[in-house]
Scaffold this active site. Structure first.
Site, PDB file in Angstrom:
ATOM      1  N   HIS A 198       0.831  -1.214   0.000  1.00  0.00           N
ATOM      2  CA  HIS A 198       0.000   0.000   0.000  1.00  0.00           C
ATOM      3  C   HIS A 198       0.867   1.266   0.000  1.00  0.00           C
ATOM      4  CE1 HIS A 198      -2.950   2.953   1.624  1.00  0.00           C
ATOM      5  NE2 HIS A 198      -3.782   2.223   0.892  1.00  0.00           N
ATOM      6  N   TYR A 341       4.393  19.453  32.216  1.00  0.00           N
ATOM      7  CA  TYR A 341       2.940  19.572  32.417  1.00  0.00           C
ATOM      8  C   TYR A 341       2.186  18.279  32.128  1.00  0.00           C
ATOM      9  CZ  TYR A 341       3.807  20.919  27.552  1.00  0.00           C
ATOM     10  OH  TYR A 341       4.281  20.957  26.282  1.00  0.00           O
ATOM     11  N   GLY A 361      -3.419  13.893  22.057  1.00  0.00           N
ATOM     12  CA  GLY A 361      -4.829  13.616  22.332  1.00  0.00           C
ATOM     13  C   GLY A 361      -5.291  12.382  21.582  1.00  0.00           C
TER      14      GLY A 361
HETATM   15  C1  LIG Z   1      -3.226  -3.216   2.741  1.00  0.00           C
HETATM   16  C2  LIG Z   1      -3.597  -1.832   3.185  1.00  0.00           C
HETATM   17  N1  LIG Z   1      -2.811  -1.160   4.028  1.00  0.00           N
HETATM   18  C3  LIG Z   1      -3.095   0.076   4.441  1.00  0.00           C
HETATM   19  C4  LIG Z   1      -4.242   0.733   4.026  1.00  0.00           C
HETATM   20  C5  LIG Z   1      -4.526   2.110   4.510  1.00  0.00           C
HETATM   21  O1  LIG Z   1      -5.566   2.076   5.423  1.00  0.00           O
HETATM   22  P1  LIG Z   1      -6.039   3.362   6.221  1.00  0.00           P
HETATM   23  O2  LIG Z   1      -7.094   4.013   5.371  1.00  0.00           O
HETATM   24  O3  LIG Z   1      -6.574   2.826   7.502  1.00  0.00           O
HETATM   25  O4  LIG Z   1      -4.859   4.245   6.410  1.00  0.00           O
HETATM   26  C6  LIG Z   1      -5.099   0.077   3.139  1.00  0.00           C
HETATM   27  C7  LIG Z   1      -6.324   0.739   2.666  1.00  0.00           C
HETATM   28  O5  LIG Z   1      -7.151   0.189   2.005  1.00  0.00           O
HETATM   29  C8  LIG Z   1      -4.768  -1.221   2.715  1.00  0.00           C
HETATM   30  O6  LIG Z   1      -5.549  -1.874   1.837  1.00  0.00           O
END
Ligand SMILES: Cc1ncc(COP(=O)(O)O)c(C=O)c1O
Length: 493
Positions: A198, A341, A361
């Site tokens: 990804h 803090y 947060g």
């Molecule tokens: C294999 C994989 N990794 C990471 C992500 C990214 O996900 P997110 O939208 O939670 O950042 C995706 C999104 O479809 C994904 O398919």
């Protein structure tokens, strides 16, 4: 859906000071909950994609906030009449695009209560409940998917953040001087991931200051899995030229095809070269709770970190991503920084979640996941995931049985990748046809699918992941695809 909003007797606009009166809140909350129940019951009747063009919603809304507070009934009317028609319905049973998800009823109830409590889980003292429930619920998920007890879980907003934090921990482990000195005098460092990994991995590496060249994409085999011999060669070549290999990312359930990298073999290369192993199972991770699919995850127990997203395939409303880390001291090493803090008397005694990522947060995300797991139960989760896998396999079988269509990739989970390939047509023409078919199906409002490009060729993805999806919805989607193909073949405009 009803669009009439009746202002309850005694309702007022905002008082000069303070919040909405509790009795008025109660009445509006009931109205909102009624709307939500009607919405969830009827979402399947709405078009999945809204018929709006860019700028349409903006053009009907004022450009500045109102000077005087408005009656909540009017606000709710505008929500129903202006906002909802511009929504893409992710909770629709015919939503098959990207990775289909569900904001389930127990999850929605958890979100509502988390909003009411409005705690900020920076340190244990600022929210003992959110801190400890997060420990409990991530442990439940860890056990559900069969990861060893050595993994500690934290909840982040998205997998993109989880992978960023995992790779920050990898940098802390492999280049500890970076935290104090930065990267100005550091050797070139590399993170390896397959060509199908990804884009969040590249983004994380850029964010960590390693540049785009800091990611090296490794070739995949014909089933879109990382070629581990190519990985080994890439690492050796880099080491010879003075590059420091920091981490390798194995994906279980890639975004385009849900292919599965051979994690065990990747783990061998990681071990040989002292690299951090991060497993991205953002979508497929929950499927590890199914004994019959567990083999896809072989080797992930050897990882240093694993990400999976309950907001993808575990019925939890966005956002909810779990990062499991076997070396949490490296996460803390990367992120812990306690100004005076934020010092509390429990220092060292309790976990402070601010130490595990960028954000100070943090929302109370564990609550909705706790509701989801308790309400569905392990048995209920397994039954639903199994049904999604069954539906996807059914679609895959139809595609394989039909002339003029190809199943482009294996279907290990609940996502099918298909391509229209009529006899006698060339690949470029087929690309245009597939894009055209997809456009027609999505324009119909009857289903929403997305596309991907594999080996330079356009394919259509159908991902099953919504709790309301039944055999009828996948049949309709397949019919829509076949009808659109017939129109395209016939040259319909
Ligand atoms: C294999 C994989 N990794 C990471 C992500 C990214 O996900 P997110 O939208 O939670 O950042 C995706 C999104 O479809 C994904 O398919």
């Amino acid at each position: 859906l009803p669009d009439e909003v009746t202002t309850p007797a005694g309702a007022t606009t905002a008082p000069v000071l303070g919040d909405m009166a509790p009795e008025e809140f109660r009445r509006w909350a009931q109205e909102v909950v009624d709307w939500m129940a009607d919405y969830l019951a009827g979402v399947g009747e709405l078009p999945v994609l809204p018929g709006v063009v860019p700028g349409e919603l903006r053009s009907v809304l004022p450009s500045s906030a109102p000077e005087r507070g408005e009656d909540f009934g009017r606000i709710l009317s505008d929500y129903r009449n202006l906002v909802v028609p511009a929504v893409t319905h992710w909770n629709h049973p015919a939503f098959f695009a990207y990775f289909a998800t569900t904001g389930s009823a127990p999850g929605i109830l958890g979100e509502m209560l988390a909003a009411a409590l409005n705690v900020n889980a920076m340190v244990w003292k600022s929210s003992p409940a959110a801190t400890e429930l997060e420990e409990v619920v991530t442990d439940w998920v860890r056990e559900l998917v069969g990861l060893p007890g050595a993994f500690e879980g934290v909840i982040n907003d998205t997998a993109s953040s989880s992978s960023l934090y995992a790779l920050a921990a990898a940098r802390e482990a492999g280049l500890p001087e970076a935290r104090e000195e930065g990267l100005a005098n550091a050797p070139r460092c590399r993170v390896y991931a397959s060509a199908e990994a990804h884009s969040s991995i590249d983004k994380a590496v850029i964010t960590l200051g390693l540049g785009r060249a800091g990611t090296r994409r490794v070739a995949t085999d014909r089933a879109f899995r990382m070629d581990t011999e190519a990985l080994r060669r890439a690492v050796e070549e880099d080491v010879r030229s003075g590059v420091r290999p920091l981490a390798v990312v194995a994906t279980v359930g890639t975004t385009s095809t849900t292919s599965v990298d051979p994690v065990d073999l990747v783990a061998d290369v990681a071990a040989e070269n002292g690299m951090w192993l991060h497993v991205d199972a953002a979508y497929a991770g929950p499927a590890a709770c199914l004994p019959e699919l567990r083999h896809h995850f072989a080797g992930w127990e050897r990882a240093d970190s694993v990400v999976l997203n309950p907001h993808k395939w575990l019925f939890t409303p966005v956002d909810c991503s779990i990062l499991f880390c076997r070396r949490p001291e490296m996460l803390r090493g990367a992120f812990s920084l306690t100004p005076e803090y934020l010092r509390t008397s429990e220092q060292g005694e309790a976990r402070n979640l601010m130490d595990y990522g960028v954000a100070l947060g943090r929302r109370f995300r564990a609550l909705k996941l706790w509701f989801v797991l308790r309400w569905f139960g392990v048995e209920g989760v397994r039954a639903r995931l199994r049904e999604h896998v069954r539906l996807a396999r059914e679609v895959a079988a139809w595609v394989e049985a039909e002339d003029g269509w190809d199943l482009v990739a294996p279907v290990p989970f609940s996502t099918v990748v298909l391509r229209r390939v009529p006899a006698g047509s060339d690949p470029e023409a087929q690309d245009r046809m597939n894009a055209d078919i997809l456009e027609r199906v999505n324009r119909s409002g009857g289903a929403f699918l997305s596309h991907t490009v594999l080996g330079g060729r356009v394919s259509i993805r159908l991902a099953v992941g919504n709790l309301r999806t039944t055999g009828e919805h996948v049949r309709t989607a397949w019919e829509l695809l076949r009808n659109a193909a017939a129109e395209v073949d016939g040259g319909a405009g």
